[in-house]
Motif scaffolding. Structure first.
Motif, PDB file in Angstrom:
ATOM      1  N   LYS A   1      -7.988   9.078   0.368  1.00  0.00           N
ATOM      2  CA  LYS A   1      -8.495   7.787  -0.115  1.00  0.00           C
ATOM      3  C   LYS A   1      -9.405   7.903  -1.332  1.00  0.00           C
ATOM      4  O   LYS A   1      -9.772   6.898  -1.943  1.00  0.00           O
ATOM      5  CB  LYS A   1      -9.262   7.076   1.014  1.00  0.00           C
ATOM      6  CG  LYS A   1      -8.386   6.606   2.167  1.00  0.00           C
ATOM      7  CD  LYS A   1      -9.213   5.846   3.200  1.00  0.00           C
ATOM      8  CE  LYS A   1      -8.345   5.358   4.352  1.00  0.00           C
ATOM      9  NZ  LYS A   1      -9.156   4.639   5.373  1.00  0.00           N
TER      10      LYS A   1
ATOM     11  N   GLU B   1       3.859   4.183  -8.197  1.00  0.00           N
ATOM     12  CA  GLU B   1       2.678   4.894  -7.718  1.00  0.00           C
ATOM     13  C   GLU B   1       3.020   6.210  -7.028  1.00  0.00           C
ATOM     14  O   GLU B   1       2.223   7.149  -7.051  1.00  0.00           O
ATOM     15  CB  GLU B   1       1.881   4.001  -6.765  1.00  0.00           C
ATOM     16  CG  GLU B   1       1.264   2.788  -7.445  1.00  0.00           C
ATOM     17  CD  GLU B   1       0.421   1.971  -6.471  1.00  0.00           C
ATOM     18  OE1 GLU B   1      -0.335   2.574  -5.702  1.00  0.00           O
ATOM     19  OE2 GLU B   1       0.535   0.738  -6.479  1.00  0.00           O
TER      20      GLU B   1
ATOM     21  N   LYS C   1     -12.790   5.525  -2.856  1.00  0.00           N
ATOM     22  CA  LYS C   1     -13.501   5.564  -1.580  1.00  0.00           C
ATOM     23  C   LYS C   1     -14.082   6.952  -1.343  1.00  0.00           C
ATOM     24  O   LYS C   1     -13.625   7.939  -1.933  1.00  0.00           O
ATOM     25  CB  LYS C   1     -12.555   5.195  -0.438  1.00  0.00           C
ATOM     26  CG  LYS C   1     -12.055   3.758  -0.537  1.00  0.00           C
ATOM     27  CD  LYS C   1     -11.116   3.432   0.607  1.00  0.00           C
ATOM     28  CE  LYS C   1     -10.623   1.990   0.503  1.00  0.00           C
ATOM     29  NZ  LYS C   1      -9.667   1.653   1.597  1.00  0.00           N
TER      30      LYS C   1
ATOM     31  N   THR D   1      -1.675   8.065  -1.954  1.00  0.00           N
ATOM     32  CA  THR D   1      -1.628   8.752  -3.239  1.00  0.00           C
ATOM     33  C   THR D   1      -1.148  10.195  -3.074  1.00  0.00           C
ATOM     34  O   THR D   1      -1.215  10.767  -1.989  1.00  0.00           O
ATOM     35  CB  THR D   1      -3.021   8.761  -3.889  1.00  0.00           C
ATOM     36  OG1 THR D   1      -3.961   9.312  -2.953  1.00  0.00           O
ATOM     37  CG2 THR D   1      -3.455   7.353  -4.262  1.00  0.00           C
TER      38      THR D   1
ATOM     39  N   GLU E   1      -8.641   6.164  -4.606  1.00  0.00           N
ATOM     40  CA  GLU E   1      -8.831   4.717  -4.578  1.00  0.00           C
ATOM     41  C   GLU E   1     -10.289   4.328  -4.790  1.00  0.00           C
ATOM     42  O   GLU E   1     -10.643   3.149  -4.741  1.00  0.00           O
ATOM     43  CB  GLU E   1      -8.359   4.162  -3.228  1.00  0.00           C
ATOM     44  CG  GLU E   1      -6.902   4.441  -2.909  1.00  0.00           C
ATOM     45  CD  GLU E   1      -6.532   4.045  -1.488  1.00  0.00           C
ATOM     46  OE1 GLU E   1      -7.387   3.446  -0.788  1.00  0.00           O
ATOM     47  OE2 GLU E   1      -5.392   4.324  -1.076  1.00  0.00           O
TER      48      GLU E   1
ATOM     49  N   ARG F   1       0.815  -1.209   0.000  1.00  0.00           N
ATOM     50  CA  ARG F   1       0.000   0.000   0.000  1.00  0.00           C
ATOM     51  C   ARG F   1       0.856   1.270   0.000  1.00  0.00           C
ATOM     52  O   ARG F   1       1.884   1.357   0.673  1.00  0.00           O
ATOM     53  CB  ARG F   1      -0.924   0.024   1.219  1.00  0.00           C
ATOM     54  CG  ARG F   1      -2.058  -0.978   1.142  1.00  0.00           C
ATOM     55  CD  ARG F   1      -3.045  -0.751   2.277  1.00  0.00           C
ATOM     56  NE  ARG F   1      -3.774   0.497   2.104  1.00  0.00           N
ATOM     57  CZ  ARG F   1      -4.573   1.014   3.040  1.00  0.00           C
ATOM     58  NH1 ARG F   1      -4.704   0.420   4.207  1.00  0.00           N
ATOM     59  NH2 ARG F   1      -5.227   2.138   2.816  1.00  0.00           N
TER      60      ARG F   1
END
Length: 323
Positions: A231, A314, A236, A119, A234, A116
């Protein structure tokens, strides 16, 4: 001469005074050594990989748990706390204390078989503070917080350290607590402490949450935005907050810490349901989970020291969230 003095009444009184003085010096020395305690870290495997672990050792070279064996407070006379740094500022890898593993090393979180990373949500690059946790605290998932009406998130209390220095993973630093924010994550209370390294050049200016507003304008607003939106890329929803996103002051934060420390003590003394939390420790007196330094060393040596690194791009991707 000393012997003749001690045989006299004055000598007895002097001896008592000397003994008392020595006791105070010894006590002060113990407090000083506690405040100046240093910790070392040892890597097993290489980041970024699922097998990477960062273990902790105390001054004596014994392996310890950063969750359980590092004291919460630097000393009993001041409100200075130990902070375990999990994520250095500007980095993206979601490193955390492995609460369910023996001796609780730092590892990278894995979800869906993938490592994980947080971002980059413009204009923020990775974590915008040195991020970590207070040892010897636990947010009990079975205990409802009276101020948020939500249970804890089953982790130590998170800390956002706002000093000027970029710290390193595994650093154990002394911090002043300035305030706290109540993030509500999927119905759980996930407290975020605001703190500053006592060795920061400007630390003397910061004593409460209003000082952050005064001397680092925009930082609290950026913190709220970061936690609200990180989040979203992602898929969410935005995170929610208790108290309408208001940062509570130092006094409020200290009460939250006190409560979380009491929950941790109940956990380590087996007075509550810890679920999957691993309570193995080396230094917590009277804990039924205490192990010997030799047993701790064997636990660490059983962890593979190699692992395949995974490539990651990422942390170079940026997300722009429009309204």
């Amino acid at each position: 001469m000393l012997l003749s003095l001690l045989r006299s009444g004055w000598g007895c009184r002097a001896g008592a005074l000397v003994a008392a003085r020595l006791k105070r010096l010894q006590s002060a020395g113990l407090a000083l050594r506690s405040a100046m305690a240093t910790y070392r870290t040892e890597e097993r495997g290489q980041p970024p990989s699922p097998g990477y672990r960062l273990f902790f050792q105390n001054e004596a070279g014994h392996y310890i748990s950063p969750f359980h064996d590092i004291p919460l407070k630097v000393d009993s006379t001041q409100n200075l706390f130990n902070m375990v740094v999990e994520v250095p500022r500007w980095t993206n890898a979601k490193m955390e204390i492995a609460t369910q593993e023996p001796l609780n090393p730092i590892k990278q979180d894995v979800k869906g078989g993938k490592l994980r990373y947080v971002t980059n949500v413009f204009p923020y690059k990775g974590y915008i503070w040195n991020y970590g946790a207070l040892p010897q605290t636990w947010e009990d998932p079975h205990q409802k917080d009276k101020s948020t009406d939500c249970c804890g998130d089953d982790d130590p209390i998170d800390v956002c350290e706002i000093g000027s220095k970029v710290l390193s993973r595994g650093d154990v630093i002394r911090v002043k607590i300035l305030g706290i924010l109540a993030l509500i994550d999927q119905g759980e209370t996930d407290w975020k402490l605001i703190a500053i390294n006592v060795n920061d050049p400007e630390a003397s200016k910061f004593n409460d949450i209003d000082d952050v507003k005064k001397y680092k304008p925009g930082y609290l607003e950026a913190t709220l935005n970061w936690l609200r939106f990180y989040k979203v890329p992602e898929g969410k929803p935005e995170n929610q907050f208790a108290f309408n996103g208001e940062f509570k002051n130092k006094a409020f934060a200290l009460e939250v810490i006190k409560s979380a420390h009491e929950c941790w003590k109940a956990l380590l003394m087996k007075k509550c349901d810890g679920g999957a939390i691993n309570c193995t420790n080396v230094q917590v007196r009277d804990s039924p989970f205490q192990c010997t330094p030799e047993e701790a060393r064997a636990l660490v040596q059983s962890v593979p020291s190699s692992g395949n690194k995974e490539s990651n791009g990422e942390d170079q991707v940026w997300h722009f969230l429009g309204k």
